[in-house]
Design an enzyme around this catalytic site. Structure first.
Site, short mmCIF file in Angstrom:
data_model
loop_
_atom_site.label_atom_id
_atom_site.label_comp_id
_atom_site.label_asym_id
_atom_site.label_seq_id
_atom_site.Cartn_x
_atom_site.Cartn_y
_atom_site.Cartn_z
CB THR A 34 -0.91 0.06 1.25
OG1 THR A 34 -0.09 -0.10 2.41
CG2 THR A 34 -1.98 -1.01 1.21
CG ASP A 35 5.12 1.09 0.96
OD1 ASP A 35 4.81 0.52 -0.10
OD2 ASP A 35 6.21 0.91 1.55
CB SER A 66 28.95 -6.02 6.16
OG SER A 66 27.97 -6.83 6.75
CG LEU A 125 12.34 -10.19 9.26
CD1 LEU A 125 13.04 -10.89 10.42
CD2 LEU A 125 10.84 -10.06 9.55
CB SER A 128 17.57 -3.07 2.60
OG SER A 128 16.17 -2.97 2.55
CD GLU A 160 15.67 -0.39 -0.09
OE1 GLU A 160 16.09 -0.10 1.05
OE2 GLU A 160 15.17 -1.50 -0.35
CG ASP A 172 10.70 -1.77 4.07
OD1 ASP A 172 9.56 -2.11 4.40
OD2 ASP A 172 11.34 -2.30 3.14
CE1 TYR A 221 8.32 -4.34 -2.89
CE2 TYR A 221 8.71 -2.54 -4.45
CZ TYR A 221 8.33 -2.98 -3.20
OH TYR A 221 7.94 -2.07 -2.25
P1 ADP Z 1 15.29 -7.17 3.40
O1 ADP Z 1 15.37 -5.67 3.48
O2 ADP Z 1 13.90 -7.67 3.51
O3 ADP Z 1 16.18 -7.86 4.38
P2 ADP Z 1 16.43 -6.64 0.84
O4 ADP Z 1 16.66 -7.49 -0.38
O5 ADP Z 1 15.68 -5.37 0.69
O6 ADP Z 1 15.78 -7.58 1.96
O7 ADP Z 1 17.84 -6.25 1.47
C1 ADP Z 1 18.80 -7.23 1.71
C2 ADP Z 1 20.15 -6.72 1.22
O8 ADP Z 1 20.58 -5.64 2.08
C3 ADP Z 1 21.25 -7.74 1.34
O9 ADP Z 1 21.32 -8.55 0.17
C4 ADP Z 1 22.49 -6.88 1.48
O10 ADP Z 1 22.92 -6.37 0.22
C5 ADP Z 1 21.97 -5.69 2.27
N1 ADP Z 1 22.21 -5.83 3.71
C6 ADP Z 1 21.31 -5.83 4.69
N2 ADP Z 1 21.88 -5.93 5.90
C7 ADP Z 1 23.20 -5.99 5.69
C8 ADP Z 1 24.37 -6.08 6.53
N3 ADP Z 1 24.27 -6.14 7.86
N4 ADP Z 1 25.57 -6.13 5.93
C9 ADP Z 1 25.69 -6.05 4.59
N5 ADP Z 1 24.64 -5.95 3.76
C10 ADP Z 1 23.42 -5.93 4.29
MG MG Z 2 14.59 -4.34 2.03
#
Ligand code: ADP
Ligand code: MG
Length: 392
Positions: A34-35, A66, A125, A128, A160, A172, A221
């Site tokens: 919805t957002d 990371s 969850l 990102s 994003e 989010d 998406y």
């Molecule tokens: P969600 O936000 O639901 O977890 P997304 O596909 O939007 O899924 O985001 C996931 C992506 O965000 C990962 O593939 C990575 O690139 C990045 N990401 C998230 N957390 C981390 C982290 N702690 N370290 C490095 N990359 C991260």
């Molecule tokens: Mg995400």
């Protein structure tokens, strides 16, 4: 987490972090897709999230590390191109650094950056948004700037949308920024306007992560986003939130089957979010559960972003004692299911669900009794239990 972050920062960069910030992951409680249609949505921040440490550098070099991708990525001064492959995660913090000037904020010239997280990435969850918001607060801290919570949220979304290239709405980042323990965040996405609603006593969240992700999830998406925008254009409105159910029916032929379904889903979800707020205010968890399960049915049939795995979990959960309702949470096409339960639902019941899932799919589903938590904040070094929130 602070100690782990600090120890890792020292070992990777042989120096101390100058600023530390954390931001939580979130559950999408109700309001699926919805957002970006200008609608309303309810989410809860988790007590899990991503912690970022940053120290400035004067030579313009930016280094990223990371725990999820344990190799230092080094960018030369002025290098701004988008990354691909193993280092593509850097696009999130890099996108945040690039986004700050759009909000009249400076980004640090050079820095050493490190992230640790107790959120599973890509599980719906919102790891990102947690990474973006923690990065934004840490960058602001090392440059001695402050910004409102709303601006920090918008910086994350800008990164994003514009840099990473995901056309996500404000859900989010909004929940990660405005979350509060024992409360849900209500977002009127067009404003955007952020409020919180208390979670009735006795409400528990369980999450079931399928570890499945559709290979084409990003494209799917984007396709849903496009279908919604096309539907709005055919209905003569900027965003679907401005259309009515009767307009959608009157234009059914012009819309065609697919766009008609997408519009019906979005309008139905917006209606369910309004009803949910009223239910929560009355403490009516039974009706709240029915709304969750109805939301899932709409995602499955009209928005077509569910999967066999998610449907199986929702069906199974909804039939169990102690469960008010269940639905997919997040973008869909894999990821996680959320259940709203009484305190009587526990590990034994979660294991029953996992066993049934293993039997049906020959795969593991992880369960988590999720706890709500507070929104993003700067963690002051040396006073790790103290925290400083962005300005209101
Ligand atoms: P969600 O936000 O639901 O977890 P997304 O596909 O939007 O899924 O985001 C996931 C992506 O965000 C990962 O593939 C990575 O690139 C990045 N990401 C998230 N957390 C981390 C982290 N702690 N370290 C490095 N990359 C991260
Ligand atoms: Mg995400």
């Amino acid at each position: 987490m602070y100690d782990r972050l600090q120890a890792l920062f020292r070992s990777v960069y042989q120096r101390e972090p100058a600023a530390v910030a954390r931001a939580p992951g979130r559950i999408e409680f109700i309001g699926n897709h919805t957002d970006y249609n200008g609608g309303t949505v309810l989410g809860a921040a988790l007590d899990r999230g991503t912690w970022v440490a940053v120290s400035p550098r004067t030579d313009g070099v930016r280094r990223f590390y990371s725990e999820f991708s344990p190799t230092v990525v080094t960018l030369a001064p002025g290098e701004i191109g988008k990354r691909s492959g193993n280092s593509s995660w850097v696009n999130y913090p890099l996108g945040v650094a690039q986004a700050l000037p759009f909000f009249d904020l400076k980004s640090p010239i050079g820095f050493d950056f490190l992230a640790v997280s107790d959120l599973p990435a890509g599980a719906g969850l919102s790891s990102s948004a947690a990474l973006e918001l923690a990065s934004a607060l840490a960058f602001l801290e090392v440059t001695h700037q402050s910004a409102s919570r709303e601006v920090v949220v918008k910086v994350g979304r800008h990164a994003e949308n514009q840099f990473v290239g995901v056309p996500c709405g404000i859900l989010d980042q909004g929940v990660s920024g405005f979350g509060q323990k024992d409360r849900l965040v209500f977002i009127d996405c067009r404003g955007p306007r952020f409020e919180t609603v208390p979670l009735p006593a006795g409400a528990h969240f369980w999450l079931f992560n399928t570890h499945t992700k559709h290979a084409l999830v990003d494209g799917l998406y984007a396709a849903r986003h496009r279908e919604c925008m096309e539907s709005a254009a055919i209905l003569g409105v900027d965003l679907l939130v401005d259309a009515t159910g009767s307009q959608v029916e009157a234009k059914r032929v012009d819309l065609g089957e697919i766009r008609w379904k997408r519009a019906r889903h979005v309008l139905g979800e917006i209606q369910r979010v309004e009803e949910m707020v009223a239910c929560l205010q009355k403490g009516d968890l039974v009706r709240a559960g029915h709304l969750l399960t109805a939301s899932h049915a709409s995602s499955r049939l009209l928005f077509e972003n569910s999967t066999d795995e998610l449907d199986f979990l929702v069906e199974r959960l909804a039939a169990m004692p102690g469960v008010f309702g269940a639905r997919l949470t997040g973008g869909g096409f894999g990821g996680a299911v959320m259940a709203l339960t009484t305190g009587a639902f526990g590990d034994r019941q979660a294991q029953e669900v996992a066993a049934a899932y293993a039997q049906r799919f020959g795969a593991r589903v992880d369960s988590l009794h999720a706890q709500t938590g507070d929104g993003a904040n700067v963690v002051t070094p040396g006073e790790r239990s103290e925290s400083k929130s962005p300005e209101q």
